[in-house]
Design a protein around this motif. Sequence first.
Motif, PDB file in Angstrom:
ATOM      1  N   SER A   5      36.483  60.174  35.339  1.00 17.11           N
ATOM      2  CA  SER A   5      36.799  59.894  33.940  1.00 17.11           C
ATOM      3  C   SER A   5      37.141  58.423  33.743  1.00 17.11           C
ATOM      4  CB  SER A   5      37.934  60.782  33.446  1.00 17.11           C
ATOM      5  OG  SER A   5      39.131  60.494  34.133  1.00 17.11           O
ATOM      6  N   THR A   8      33.863  56.597  33.624  1.00 20.31           N
ATOM      7  CA  THR A   8      33.207  56.870  32.346  1.00 20.31           C
ATOM      8  C   THR A   8      33.813  56.022  31.248  1.00 20.31           C
ATOM      9  OG1 THR A   8      32.741  59.134  33.054  1.00 20.31           O
ATOM     10  CG2 THR A   8      32.632  58.682  30.699  1.00 20.31           C
ATOM     11  N   ARG A  11      32.511  52.554  31.619  1.00 16.57           N
ATOM     12  CA  ARG A  11      31.104  52.493  31.182  1.00 16.57           C
ATOM     13  C   ARG A  11      31.008  52.444  29.667  1.00 16.57           C
ATOM     14  NH1 ARG A  11      28.449  56.962  35.199  1.00 16.57           N
ATOM     15  NH2 ARG A  11      28.480  55.637  37.040  1.00 16.57           N
ATOM     16  N   SER A  47      30.169  50.668  36.279  1.00 17.81           N
ATOM     17  CA  SER A  47      28.726  50.808  36.400  1.00 17.81           C
ATOM     18  C   SER A  47      28.135  49.610  37.136  1.00 17.81           C
ATOM     19  CB  SER A  47      28.090  50.927  35.007  1.00 17.81           C
ATOM     20  OG  SER A  47      26.690  50.966  35.108  1.00 17.81           O
TER      21      SER A  47
END
Length: 83
Positions: A5, A8, A11, A47
């Motif tokens: 998480s 994410t 990102r 990322s």
Amino acid sequence: MNSLSGRTGFRILAYTSIALAGIGIVLPLLPTTPFVLLAAWSASKGSPACAAWLENHQTFGPAIENWRSRRAIPAKGKWLACL
């Protein structure tokens, strides 16, 4: 918060910052460089592929490299931002 998480979130922040930087190229009141730097930082956390793309980008790459090596924004970029 688990690592998935967290990645994410980084990102999402990276892609949002890239979008805002792109809009900032066209709109004179929205700064581009801070969003590029934020995108580079958050992409490096979430990322690696996006971070590599940013660092190798012909427009965004030099600004990121200047910031990392000298902690400075080039004079040309400052002048363009003021105009």
